[in-house]
Design an enzyme around this catalytic site. Structure first.
Site, short mmCIF file in Angstrom:
data_model
loop_
_atom_site.label_atom_id
_atom_site.label_comp_id
_atom_site.label_asym_id
_atom_site.label_seq_id
_atom_site.Cartn_x
_atom_site.Cartn_y
_atom_site.Cartn_z
N GLU A 67 0.86 -1.18 0.00
CA GLU A 67 0.00 0.00 0.00
C GLU A 67 0.90 1.23 0.00
O GLU A 67 1.61 1.48 0.96
CB GLU A 67 -0.90 -0.01 1.25
CG GLU A 67 -1.74 1.26 1.40
CD GLU A 67 -2.48 1.33 2.73
OE1 GLU A 67 -2.81 0.28 3.31
OE2 GLU A 67 -2.72 2.46 3.20
N ARG A 122 0.47 10.22 0.72
CA ARG A 122 0.86 11.29 1.64
C ARG A 122 1.97 12.15 1.08
O ARG A 122 2.26 13.21 1.62
CB ARG A 122 1.39 10.70 2.94
CG ARG A 122 0.37 9.96 3.75
CD ARG A 122 0.97 9.67 5.09
NE ARG A 122 0.20 8.68 5.79
CZ ARG A 122 0.39 8.40 7.07
NH1 ARG A 122 1.32 9.04 7.74
NH2 ARG A 122 -0.33 7.49 7.65
N THR A 176 -4.26 6.20 2.07
CA THR A 176 -4.53 7.60 2.40
C THR A 176 -5.40 8.27 1.33
O THR A 176 -5.18 9.43 0.96
CB THR A 176 -3.21 8.39 2.62
OG1 THR A 176 -2.24 7.54 3.24
CG2 THR A 176 -3.43 9.57 3.55
N LYS A 205 -11.05 -1.46 6.75
CA LYS A 205 -9.83 -1.18 7.52
C LYS A 205 -10.29 -0.72 8.91
O LYS A 205 -11.18 0.14 9.00
CB LYS A 205 -9.05 -0.08 6.82
CG LYS A 205 -7.94 0.57 7.64
CD LYS A 205 -7.08 1.45 6.78
CE LYS A 205 -6.14 2.30 7.62
NZ LYS A 205 -5.00 2.81 6.84
O1 ELE Z 1 -2.12 6.72 5.81
C1 ELE Z 1 -3.24 6.26 6.00
O2 ELE Z 1 -4.08 6.18 5.13
C2 ELE Z 1 -3.64 5.77 7.31
O3 ELE Z 1 -4.77 5.52 7.52
C3 ELE Z 1 -2.71 5.60 8.37
C4 ELE Z 1 -1.78 4.41 8.31
O4 ELE Z 1 -2.42 3.25 7.88
C5 ELE Z 1 -1.20 4.28 9.64
O5 ELE Z 1 -0.58 5.48 9.95
C6 ELE Z 1 -0.27 3.13 9.81
O6 ELE Z 1 0.87 3.52 10.48
P1 ELE Z 1 1.57 2.72 11.68
O7 ELE Z 1 0.75 2.96 12.88
O8 ELE Z 1 2.91 3.36 11.77
O9 ELE Z 1 1.65 1.27 11.27
#
Ligand code: ELE
Length: 208
Positions: A41, A45, A69, A129
């Site tokens: 994925e 960002r 995102t 999700k």
């Molecule tokens: O970017 C996105 O669309 C999101 O929804 C957020 C990510 O899925 C989380 O930030 C995962 O990050 P970790 O917690 O570091 O594994």
């Protein structure tokens, strides 16, 4: 790749990847694949994300590339045009859902509560999700949700680690978990692909 369920089947861990350089996309995807991970994925960002998706789609046929995102309806079309095979959204507004449906791609819309999950189920979505997973009650919360909503499957994401992943993967309503830990920021900056492959190897053999 036609449904959200198919996306969850690919690997026990869906790597969530934030890239600053488009040229890193192919070696990162190849390292994940070498470690046994079959999906990636790429988050929208950073400005290079669409280019990164296009490169992986064109050059790494063994891995299924999706866009993460997705927070605006136009993101969905842009990601689809770049070559994404699936979409992931952190939350779900009506317009983002409309944009995602319009692409015809499988997608995992984000939900953090029972009511959000029920609204998505009303729109025909059965694979979601769960975000932000740890902050929203973690594995115990998802386990409780399985009671009234047994037909939904989740990819919990947000704060999950190699240590906590097995607790989620043991649940009947979890297909895979998502996380950034396979592609740490410092490993990406240093182009340490051996480390990414080693982390992928560990993740791809997690039981579910
Ligand atoms: O970017 C996105 O669309 C999101 O929804 C957020 C990510 O899925 C989380 O930030 C995962 O990050 P970790 O917690 O570091 O594994």
């Amino acid at each position: 790749m036609t449904t959200g369920r198919d996306v969850l089947e690919l690997s026990p861990v869906l790597p969530v990847v934030v890239l600053d350089r488009a040229e890193d996309a192919v070696p990162v995807a190849e390292s994940l694949l070498a470690g046994g991970i079959r999906a990636i994925e790429l988050t929208l960002r950073t400005p290079v994300a669409l280019e990164a998706i296009a490169r992986v789609a064109a050059e790494v046929p063994g891995i299924v590339v999706g866009a993460g995102t997705v927070t605006r309806p136009e993101h969905a079309r842009q990601a689809a045009d770049a070559g994404a095979s699936f979409l992931v959204t952190p939350g779900a507004t009506d317009s983002v859902l409309d944009g995602a449906f319009a692409t015809g791609l499988p997608f995992l819309p984000g939900a953090a509560t029972v009511s959000e999950a029920m609204r998505l189920a009303e729109r025909g979505l059965d694979t979601l999700k769960f975000f932000p997973a740890e902050a929203s009650g973690g594995a115990p919360a998802l386990s409780a949700i399985a009671g009234p909503l047994p037909d939904l499957r989740f990819c919990p994401t947000g704060g999950i680690t190699p240590a906590s992943a097995p607790r989620y993967l043991a649940l009947p309503n979890v297909g895979c978990v998502g996380g950034t830990w396979l592609t740490p920021k410092d490993a990406l900056a240093a182009r340490d692909y051996a480390r990414i492959e080693a982390l992928a190897k560990e993740a791809s053999t997690l039981e579910r």
